[in-house]
Design a protein around this motif. Structure first.
Motif, PDB file in Angstrom:
ATOM      1  N   UNK A   4       0.867  -1.187   0.000  1.00  0.00           N
ATOM      2  CA  UNK A   4       0.000   0.000   0.000  1.00  0.00           C
ATOM      3  C   UNK A   4       0.901   1.235   0.000  1.00  0.00           C
ATOM      4  N   UNK A   5       0.466   2.291  -0.674  1.00  0.00           N
ATOM      5  CA  UNK A   5       1.240   3.540  -0.668  1.00  0.00           C
ATOM      6  C   UNK A   5       0.654   4.474   0.387  1.00  0.00           C
ATOM      7  N   UNK A   6       1.505   4.830   1.340  1.00  0.00           N
ATOM      8  CA  UNK A   6       1.041   5.591   2.510  1.00  0.00           C
ATOM      9  C   UNK A   6       1.830   6.903   2.619  1.00  0.00           C
ATOM     10  N   UNK A   7       1.121   8.013   2.645  1.00  0.00           N
ATOM     11  CA  UNK A   7       1.743   9.326   2.843  1.00  0.00           C
ATOM     12  C   UNK A   7       1.682   9.677   4.327  1.00  0.00           C
ATOM     13  N   UNK A  73       5.182   8.410 -11.326  1.00  0.00           N
ATOM     14  CA  UNK A  73       3.911   7.716 -11.573  1.00  0.00           C
ATOM     15  C   UNK A  73       3.664   6.562 -10.609  1.00  0.00           C
ATOM     16  N   UNK A  74       4.736   5.808 -10.305  1.00  0.00           N
ATOM     17  CA  UNK A  74       4.525   4.622  -9.467  1.00  0.00           C
ATOM     18  C   UNK A  74       4.188   4.972  -8.009  1.00  0.00           C
ATOM     19  N   UNK A  75       4.303   6.247  -7.658  1.00  0.00           N
ATOM     20  CA  UNK A  75       3.954   6.673  -6.285  1.00  0.00           C
ATOM     21  C   UNK A  75       2.641   7.450  -6.238  1.00  0.00           C
ATOM     22  N   UNK A  76       2.017   7.648  -7.382  1.00  0.00           N
ATOM     23  CA  UNK A  76       0.877   8.584  -7.437  1.00  0.00           C
ATOM     24  C   UNK A  76      -0.433   8.034  -6.861  1.00  0.00           C
ATOM     25  N   UNK A  77      -0.581   6.701  -6.867  1.00  0.00           N
ATOM     26  CA  UNK A  77      -1.856   6.145  -6.408  1.00  0.00           C
ATOM     27  C   UNK A  77      -1.821   5.893  -4.898  1.00  0.00           C
ATOM     28  N   UNK A  78      -1.990   6.971  -4.172  1.00  0.00           N
ATOM     29  CA  UNK A  78      -1.876   6.897  -2.704  1.00  0.00           C
ATOM     30  C   UNK A  78      -3.095   6.172  -2.117  1.00  0.00           C
ATOM     31  N   UNK A  79      -2.833   5.199  -1.255  1.00  0.00           N
ATOM     32  CA  UNK A  79      -3.921   4.453  -0.600  1.00  0.00           C
ATOM     33  C   UNK A  79      -4.330   5.116   0.714  1.00  0.00           C
ATOM     34  N   UNK A  80      -3.332   5.576   1.466  1.00  0.00           N
ATOM     35  CA  UNK A  80      -3.623   6.113   2.808  1.00  0.00           C
ATOM     36  C   UNK A  80      -2.849   7.417   3.008  1.00  0.00           C
ATOM     37  N   UNK A  81      -3.549   8.431   3.466  1.00  0.00           N
ATOM     38  CA  UNK A  81      -2.899   9.691   3.846  1.00  0.00           C
ATOM     39  C   UNK A  81      -3.010   9.842   5.358  1.00  0.00           C
ATOM     40  N   UNK A 118      -6.261  18.318   0.078  1.00  0.00           N
ATOM     41  CA  UNK A 118      -6.771  18.806  -1.226  1.00  0.00           C
ATOM     42  C   UNK A 118      -5.845  18.367  -2.361  1.00  0.00           C
ATOM     43  N   UNK A 119      -4.558  18.366  -2.090  1.00  0.00           N
ATOM     44  CA  UNK A 119      -3.592  17.993  -3.135  1.00  0.00           C
ATOM     45  C   UNK A 119      -3.738  16.514  -3.512  1.00  0.00           C
ATOM     46  N   UNK A 120      -4.106  15.667  -2.548  1.00  0.00           N
ATOM     47  CA  UNK A 120      -4.166  14.231  -2.818  1.00  0.00           C
ATOM     48  C   UNK A 120      -5.545  13.728  -3.232  1.00  0.00           C
ATOM     49  N   UNK A 121      -6.554  14.549  -3.014  1.00  0.00           N
ATOM     50  CA  UNK A 121      -7.922  14.086  -3.259  1.00  0.00           C
ATOM     51  C   UNK A 121      -8.243  13.701  -4.698  1.00  0.00           C
ATOM     52  N   UNK A 122      -7.824  14.493  -5.710  1.00  0.00           N
ATOM     53  CA  UNK A 122      -8.266  14.169  -7.076  1.00  0.00           C
ATOM     54  C   UNK A 122      -7.975  12.721  -7.474  1.00  0.00           C
ATOM     55  N   UNK A 123      -6.782  12.256  -7.128  1.00  0.00           N
ATOM     56  CA  UNK A 123      -6.411  10.889  -7.502  1.00  0.00           C
ATOM     57  C   UNK A 123      -7.237   9.862  -6.712  1.00  0.00           C
ATOM     58  N   UNK A 124      -7.438  10.131  -5.416  1.00  0.00           N
ATOM     59  CA  UNK A 124      -8.246   9.199  -4.614  1.00  0.00           C
ATOM     60  C   UNK A 124      -9.662   9.120  -5.161  1.00  0.00           C
ATOM     61  N   UNK A 126     -10.593   9.765  -8.228  1.00  0.00           N
ATOM     62  CA  UNK A 126     -10.537   9.059  -9.512  1.00  0.00           C
ATOM     63  C   UNK A 126     -10.497   7.542  -9.274  1.00  0.00           C
ATOM     64  N   UNK A 127      -9.711   7.137  -8.280  1.00  0.00           N
ATOM     65  CA  UNK A 127      -9.574   5.706  -7.976  1.00  0.00           C
ATOM     66  C   UNK A 127     -10.755   5.158  -7.178  1.00  0.00           C
ATOM     67  N   UNK A 128     -11.594   6.086  -6.646  1.00  0.00           N
ATOM     68  CA  UNK A 128     -12.734   5.683  -5.800  1.00  0.00           C
ATOM     69  C   UNK A 128     -12.290   4.791  -4.634  1.00  0.00           C
ATOM     70  N   UNK A 129     -11.136   5.120  -4.096  1.00  0.00           N
ATOM     71  CA  UNK A 129     -10.705   4.440  -2.869  1.00  0.00           C
ATOM     72  C   UNK A 129      -9.626   5.267  -2.175  1.00  0.00           C
ATOM     73  N   UNK A 130      -9.447   4.956  -0.913  1.00  0.00           N
ATOM     74  CA  UNK A 130      -8.436   5.671  -0.141  1.00  0.00           C
ATOM     75  C   UNK A 130      -8.893   5.822   1.295  1.00  0.00           C
ATOM     76  N   UNK A 131      -7.963   6.216   2.137  1.00  0.00           N
ATOM     77  CA  UNK A 131      -8.277   6.427   3.551  1.00  0.00           C
ATOM     78  C   UNK A 131      -7.462   7.624   4.039  1.00  0.00           C
ATOM     79  N   UNK A 132      -8.145   8.580   4.616  1.00  0.00           N
ATOM     80  CA  UNK A 132      -7.470   9.758   5.170  1.00  0.00           C
ATOM     81  C   UNK A 132      -7.612   9.698   6.692  1.00  0.00           C
TER      82      UNK A 132
END
Ligand code: 8X3
Length: 250
Positions: A4-7, A73-81, A118-124, A126-132
């Motif tokens: 999982x990619x976690x910020x 690109x390989x880091x752009x699909x963040x799963x968890x912020x 706000x910076x990370x939301x568009x991709x989440x 688009x992916x219709x998934x994520x956890x903040x």
């Protein structure tokens, strides 16, 4: 958690650092954000999984958006912020507190957390998934003497978390907050501008939470099944009843 990619913001110390270590142990790939590049490098060398470093100050709106733009690109699909960056500056009544302390707390704890989100939301979206997961505080649940602006900043985190959960409800994105009580980190030393004696008193006679305890709480929140959201978690030392009442050993 594997791959999982976690910020994590504010990763260069305390809760952020411990959270990076815990998540790495569970196989996550980490985007480590902070102001101190050297500390982030040191942290990344300690981790057993891949990490990517972003150096910026969350208070600098442009720097926040620019930093995430540069993600490969390989880091752009963040799963968890994990919105951890934040501090207390001073413990003073409104009449005597300094405006610089107020700016630092409102700009960092509130606006900075909002910018990163706000910076990370568009991709989440688009992916219709994520956890903040936002780092609130017991100070965002109860106001204590001389803490009016720090408490305001954490009440704002609580309100923003609730609002964001409503706004993202249709997008399948989890939004949560964790609210720790006393945690033994550099927190009080920063609050008291390096006065170690004053900082040590905060943790006297009480077994405060450790940064790892909070990291474990965040890990739990992010590991429950997909259909479960731990929306709000207040984490206190056993000896602390609320923001005012603690059973301190004499
Ligand atoms: C830290 C908790 O009560 O020390 O956010 O301000 S407290």
């Amino acid at each position: 958690m594997k791959n999982k990619i976690v910020v994590i913001t504010g990763a260069s110390s305390g809760i952020g650092w411990a959270t990076a270590e815990s998540f790495s142990k569970h196989g996550a790939k980490l985007i480590l954000c902070g102001r101190r590049k050297e500390k982030l490098k040191e942290l990344s060398l300690n981790l057993s999984t891949q990490s990517h470093i972003l150096t910026f100050d969350v208070r600098d709106r442009k720097a926040v958006f620019d930093a995430f733009e540069t993600l490969p690109d390989e880091w752009k699909n963040v799963d968890i912020l994990i919105n951890n960056a934040g501090n207390a500056h001073g413990l003073d009544p409104v009449q005597t507190a300094t405006l610089d302390d107020w700016d630092a707390m409102i700009d960092g704890n509130v606006k900075g957390l909002m910018y990163v989100t706000k910076a990370l939301l568009p991709k989440m979206i688009k992916n219709q998934k994520g956890h903040i997961v936002n780092l609130g505080s017991i100070a965002g649940k109860e106001v204590y003497p001389n803490g009016s602006v720090y408490c305001s900043s954490k009440f704002a985190v609580d309100a923003f978390t609730q609002g964001l959960r409503i706004d993202l409800n249709k997008d399948g994105i989890k939004v949560s907050a964790i609210h720790p009580g006393l945690v033994h980190t550099e927190f009080s030393e920063v609050r008291f501008k390096g006065n170690q004696e004053r900082a040590a008193k905060v943790y006297e006679g009480i077994e405060a939470l450790t940064a790892k305890d909070v990291a474990d709480g965040i890990l739990y929140m992010t590991q429950v099944p997909k259909h479960v959201n731990v929306a709000d978690l207040v984490l206190l030392p056993t000896r602390q009843a609320n923001a005012y009442i603690s059973n301190r050993k004499k």
